[in-house]
Scaffold this motif. Structure first.
Motif, PDB file in Angstrom:
ATOM      1  N   VAL A  48       0.872  -1.187   0.000  1.00 26.38           N
ATOM      2  CA  VAL A  48       0.000   0.000   0.000  1.00 26.38           C
ATOM      3  C   VAL A  48       0.906   1.234   0.000  1.00 26.38           C
ATOM      4  O   VAL A  48       1.702   1.424   0.923  1.00 26.38           O
ATOM      5  CB  VAL A  48      -0.929  -0.005   1.238  1.00 26.38           C
ATOM      6  CG1 VAL A  48      -1.786   1.262   1.268  1.00 26.38           C
ATOM      7  CG2 VAL A  48      -1.805  -1.252   1.244  1.00 26.38           C
ATOM      8  N   VAL A  49       0.807   2.026  -1.069  1.00 21.26           N
ATOM      9  CA  VAL A  49       1.677   3.202  -1.228  1.00 21.26           C
ATOM     10  C   VAL A  49       0.852   4.469  -0.973  1.00 21.26           C
ATOM     11  O   VAL A  49      -0.211   4.648  -1.575  1.00 21.26           O
ATOM     12  CB  VAL A  49       2.280   3.239  -2.653  1.00 21.26           C
ATOM     13  CG1 VAL A  49       3.022   4.548  -2.907  1.00 21.26           C
ATOM     14  CG2 VAL A  49       3.209   2.045  -2.865  1.00 21.26           C
ATOM     15  N   VAL A  50       1.349   5.321  -0.076  1.00 25.34           N
ATOM     16  CA  VAL A  50       0.597   6.531   0.288  1.00 25.34           C
ATOM     17  C   VAL A  50       1.503   7.764   0.171  1.00 25.34           C
ATOM     18  O   VAL A  50       2.474   7.887   0.928  1.00 25.34           O
ATOM     19  CB  VAL A  50       0.053   6.414   1.735  1.00 25.34           C
ATOM     20  CG1 VAL A  50      -0.778   7.642   2.103  1.00 25.34           C
ATOM     21  CG2 VAL A  50      -0.764   5.148   1.915  1.00 25.34           C
ATOM     22  N   PRO A  51       1.216   8.664  -0.791  1.00 23.41           N
ATOM     23  CA  PRO A  51       2.013   9.897  -0.865  1.00 23.41           C
ATOM     24  C   PRO A  51       1.607  10.825   0.275  1.00 23.41           C
ATOM     25  O   PRO A  51       0.417  10.941   0.589  1.00 23.41           O
ATOM     26  CB  PRO A  51       1.596  10.490  -2.220  1.00 23.41           C
ATOM     27  CG  PRO A  51       0.197  10.006  -2.425  1.00 23.41           C
ATOM     28  CD  PRO A  51       0.110   8.645  -1.767  1.00 23.41           C
ATOM     29  N   THR A  52       2.581  11.446   0.923  1.00 23.58           N
ATOM     30  CA  THR A  52       2.223  12.350   2.029  1.00 23.58           C
ATOM     31  C   THR A  52       2.985  13.668   1.959  1.00 23.58           C
ATOM     32  O   THR A  52       4.163  13.716   1.587  1.00 23.58           O
ATOM     33  CB  THR A  52       2.510  11.715   3.419  1.00 23.58           C
ATOM     34  OG1 THR A  52       3.855  11.250   3.443  1.00 23.58           O
ATOM     35  CG2 THR A  52       1.552  10.603   3.748  1.00 23.58           C
ATOM     36  N   PHE A  93       4.795   5.066   3.263  1.00 20.74           N
ATOM     37  CA  PHE A  93       4.520   6.490   3.067  1.00 20.74           C
ATOM     38  C   PHE A  93       5.676   7.080   2.270  1.00 20.74           C
ATOM     39  O   PHE A  93       6.844   6.833   2.591  1.00 20.74           O
ATOM     40  CB  PHE A  93       4.420   7.218   4.417  1.00 20.74           C
ATOM     41  CG  PHE A  93       3.219   6.795   5.234  1.00 20.74           C
ATOM     42  CD1 PHE A  93       1.948   7.202   4.885  1.00 20.74           C
ATOM     43  CD2 PHE A  93       3.369   5.981   6.354  1.00 20.74           C
ATOM     44  CE1 PHE A  93       0.834   6.821   5.629  1.00 20.74           C
ATOM     45  CE2 PHE A  93       2.267   5.589   7.102  1.00 20.74           C
ATOM     46  CZ  PHE A  93       1.001   6.009   6.740  1.00 20.74           C
ATOM     47  N   VAL A  94       5.344   7.839   1.222  1.00 22.87           N
ATOM     48  CA  VAL A  94       6.397   8.531   0.460  1.00 22.87           C
ATOM     49  C   VAL A  94       6.191  10.019   0.725  1.00 22.87           C
ATOM     50  O   VAL A  94       5.258  10.636   0.203  1.00 22.87           O
ATOM     51  CB  VAL A  94       6.310   8.222  -1.049  1.00 22.87           C
ATOM     52  CG1 VAL A  94       7.535   8.804  -1.761  1.00 22.87           C
ATOM     53  CG2 VAL A  94       6.227   6.721  -1.289  1.00 22.87           C
ATOM     54  N   GLN A 141       7.459   1.881  -8.191  1.00 26.86           N
ATOM     55  CA  GLN A 141       8.558   1.318  -8.988  1.00 26.86           C
ATOM     56  C   GLN A 141       9.781   0.919  -8.173  1.00 26.86           C
ATOM     57  O   GLN A 141      10.464  -0.040  -8.507  1.00 26.86           O
ATOM     58  CB  GLN A 141       8.988   2.321 -10.073  1.00 26.86           C
ATOM     59  CG  GLN A 141       7.910   2.543 -11.119  1.00 26.86           C
ATOM     60  CD  GLN A 141       8.294   3.558 -12.189  1.00 26.86           C
ATOM     61  OE1 GLN A 141       8.856   4.599 -11.865  1.00 26.86           O
ATOM     62  NE2 GLN A 141       7.997   3.274 -13.436  1.00 26.86           N
ATOM     63  N   LYS A 142      10.050   1.659  -7.094  1.00 33.52           N
ATOM     64  CA  LYS A 142      11.311   1.415  -6.371  1.00 33.52           C
ATOM     65  C   LYS A 142      11.125   0.868  -4.960  1.00 33.52           C
ATOM     66  O   LYS A 142      12.014   0.198  -4.438  1.00 33.52           O
ATOM     67  CB  LYS A 142      12.106   2.734  -6.267  1.00 33.52           C
ATOM     68  CG  LYS A 142      12.484   3.349  -7.612  1.00 33.52           C
ATOM     69  CD  LYS A 142      13.830   2.821  -8.067  1.00 33.52           C
ATOM     70  CE  LYS A 142      14.081   3.001  -9.549  1.00 33.52           C
ATOM     71  NZ  LYS A 142      14.070   4.370 -10.011  1.00 33.52           N
ATOM     72  N   LEU A 143      10.001   1.198  -4.291  1.00 35.74           N
ATOM     73  CA  LEU A 143       9.908   0.846  -2.868  1.00 35.74           C
ATOM     74  C   LEU A 143       9.009  -0.350  -2.587  1.00 35.74           C
ATOM     75  O   LEU A 143       9.284  -1.133  -1.684  1.00 35.74           O
ATOM     76  CB  LEU A 143       9.411   2.068  -2.066  1.00 35.74           C
ATOM     77  CG  LEU A 143      10.217   3.365  -2.276  1.00 35.74           C
ATOM     78  CD1 LEU A 143       9.564   4.538  -1.571  1.00 35.74           C
ATOM     79  CD2 LEU A 143      11.642   3.180  -1.734  1.00 35.74           C
ATOM     80  N   ALA A 144       7.931  -0.495  -3.346  1.00 36.07           N
ATOM     81  CA  ALA A 144       6.985  -1.598  -3.095  1.00 36.07           C
ATOM     82  C   ALA A 144       7.637  -2.929  -3.463  1.00 36.07           C
ATOM     83  O   ALA A 144       8.360  -3.021  -4.460  1.00 36.07           O
ATOM     84  CB  ALA A 144       5.720  -1.379  -3.915  1.00 36.07           C
ATOM     85  N   MET A 166      -0.338  -4.023  -5.878  1.00 38.98           N
ATOM     86  CA  MET A 166      -0.050  -2.730  -5.256  1.00 38.98           C
ATOM     87  C   MET A 166      -1.294  -1.842  -5.250  1.00 38.98           C
ATOM     88  O   MET A 166      -2.119  -1.920  -6.169  1.00 38.98           O
ATOM     89  CB  MET A 166       1.067  -2.036  -6.042  1.00 38.98           C
ATOM     90  CG  MET A 166       2.332  -2.875  -6.079  1.00 38.98           C
ATOM     91  SD  MET A 166       3.637  -2.133  -7.061  1.00 38.98           S
ATOM     92  CE  MET A 166       3.056  -2.413  -8.696  1.00 38.98           C
ATOM     93  N   LEU A 167      -1.388  -1.036  -4.213  1.00 39.54           N
ATOM     94  CA  LEU A 167      -2.533  -0.122  -4.098  1.00 39.54           C
ATOM     95  C   LEU A 167      -2.022   1.265  -3.722  1.00 39.54           C
ATOM     96  O   LEU A 167      -1.056   1.393  -2.973  1.00 39.54           O
ATOM     97  CB  LEU A 167      -3.497  -0.638  -3.034  1.00 39.54           C
ATOM     98  CG  LEU A 167      -4.704   0.261  -2.740  1.00 39.54           C
ATOM     99  CD1 LEU A 167      -5.991  -0.556  -2.640  1.00 39.54           C
ATOM    100  CD2 LEU A 167      -4.527   1.074  -1.459  1.00 39.54           C
ATOM    101  N   VAL A 168      -2.686   2.276  -4.260  1.00 39.49           N
ATOM    102  CA  VAL A 168      -2.336   3.668  -3.938  1.00 39.49           C
ATOM    103  C   VAL A 168      -3.560   4.351  -3.341  1.00 39.49           C
ATOM    104  O   VAL A 168      -4.679   4.158  -3.833  1.00 39.49           O
ATOM    105  CB  VAL A 168      -1.888   4.424  -5.216  1.00 39.49           C
ATOM    106  CG1 VAL A 168      -1.632   5.901  -4.917  1.00 39.49           C
ATOM    107  CG2 VAL A 168      -0.632   3.786  -5.804  1.00 39.49           C
TER     108      VAL A 168
END
Ligand SMILES: Nc1nc2c(ncn2[C@@H]2O[C@H](COP(=O)(O)OP(=O)(O)OP(=O)(O)O)[C@@H](O)[C@H]2O)c(=O)[nH]1
Ligand SMILES: [Mg+2]
Length: 336
Positions: A76-80, A109-110, A158-161, A166-168
């Motif tokens: 789970v990718v979350v931009p913050t 968290f990115v 692309q780099k961290l998950a 994958m989910l955003v």
């Protein structure tokens, strides 16, 4: 003098008056070009929509609660950006929901460095991970190492998950963490190249959303509809398998609509819409600005020319031809 007065009148506008033949003939090719361009565009769009409709399913009913047997790994990718007020609640709710659905989640968290808020986010994430055992981490982009929502999402995917699914989602709890397993399900079950949490299918809703925002959102959605059959192309709540991401061509992380960018440039054909409730943000402030809305139009132009390079040139020529035709018609009318 008399002779001079009896000559043909001097044309206005300093141009020779169109004589009967050319007056009829000149607009004809322009009109034909305009008609040709319009029909070409119409046929291109109709063809693509038909192809997409043949390969796209839209789920409007309930999505199975258990997304897969055993513990399927998901990222789970979350931009913050300045979201320290939401990070803890989001983490707890995401893990409660994914564990109940039998998913083994990692939460990333990115964060684009914002000083105090980033330090607070790092403190909270360290406590949740080290003391409470949550599989959560934060990647902080320092100034000079890239900024912006879309590039943060791409970095995460692309780099961290590390998982194949994958989910955003946003950090502000507008996307309910309880819907995470539902949005992932079509992708995990192999029914979709791309799944979107949608406000605009049966069962979905946008609560506490101001009228002005609804109008802008409806207009923006309408402009994007020829690009995808997704009912909510503006959504930032979406899931995809790694295989879809690998198909990406020339990704351009501009603006806020990274979901739309991925759907178009990864050529996602099987898109499933999953109903979600879109809530008001719980803490912190919106980062959506007028500049982002203007950037969206540039982003759309890029996506249209990526998907239909020929049609875009034809439409541009058609627009020029139509403008010349209108000017010419006005000129003829003014000379009457
Ligand atoms: N890393 C990073 N994240 C961002 C940036 N801008 C926004 N975000 C995050 O992206 C998500 C969506 O941003 P919001 O400001 O909530 O935008 P929105 O949901 O379209 O607008 P609202 O409905 O007004 O909240 C949130 O989790 C933000 O923290 C940015 O520049 N960098
Ligand atoms: Mg938001």
């Amino acid at each position: 003098m008399r002779q001079l007065e009896e000559r043909a009148p001097i044309p206005r506008l300093g141009l020779a008056p169109p004589v009967a033949g050319p007056r009829l003939l000149l607009p004809l090719p322009l009109l034909l070009l305009t008609l040709n361009c319009s029909s070409f565009l119409f046929l291109s769009l109709a063809e693509t929509m038909a192809a997409a409709a043949a390969t796209t399913t839209t789920t409007t009913g309930a999505v199975s609660r258990r997304a897969g047997a055993g513990a399927t790994k998901v990222s789970v990718v979350v931009p913050t950006f300045r979201e320290d007020g939401n990070v803890e609640a989001l983490t707890r709710r995401v893990f409660r929901a994914t564990r109940a659905a039998g998913l083994d989640a990692e939460l990333i968290f990115v964060d684009d460095d914002s000083g105090e808020s980033t330090l607070a986010t790092e403190r909270i994430v360290r406590r949740l991970s080290e003391e409470e055992g949550y599989n959560v981490r934060v990647h902080v982009r320092r100034r000079g190492h890239g900024r912006g929502l879309s590039s943060a999402v791409l970095l995460g995917l692309q780099k961290l998950a590390t998982a194949d699914y994958m989910l955003v989602m946003d950090a502000d709890l507008q996307h309910e963490p309880e819907s995470v397993p539902d949005v992932l399900a079509p992708v995990i079950e192999g029914r979709a190249d791309f799944a979107v949490g949608s406000r605009h299918v049966a069962g979905g809703e946008a609560r506490d959303f101001k009228l002005s925002r609804r109008v802008i959102s409806a207009g923006a959605t309408l402009l994007a509809r020829p690009l995808t059959t997704c009912t909510d192309p503006m959504s930032g709540f979406f899931a995809l398998p790694r295989s879809t991401l690998r198909r990406a061509e020339r990704l351009n992380p501009m603006g806020y609509k990274i979901g739309l960018e991925l759907m178009v440039r990864c050529d996602a054909r099987r898109i499933v819409d999953v109903p979600i409730r879109f809530k008001d943000r719980e803490a912190g402030e919106s980062k959506l600005t007028l500049k982002q809305n203007a950037l969206y139009l540039v982003h759309l132009a890029n996506l249209y020319s990526f998907k239909w390079p020929v049609a875009v040139v034809v439409v541009a020529l058609g627009a020029v031809a139509a403008a010349v035709f209108v000017l010419y018609a006005f000129w003829v009318w003014a000379l009457r």
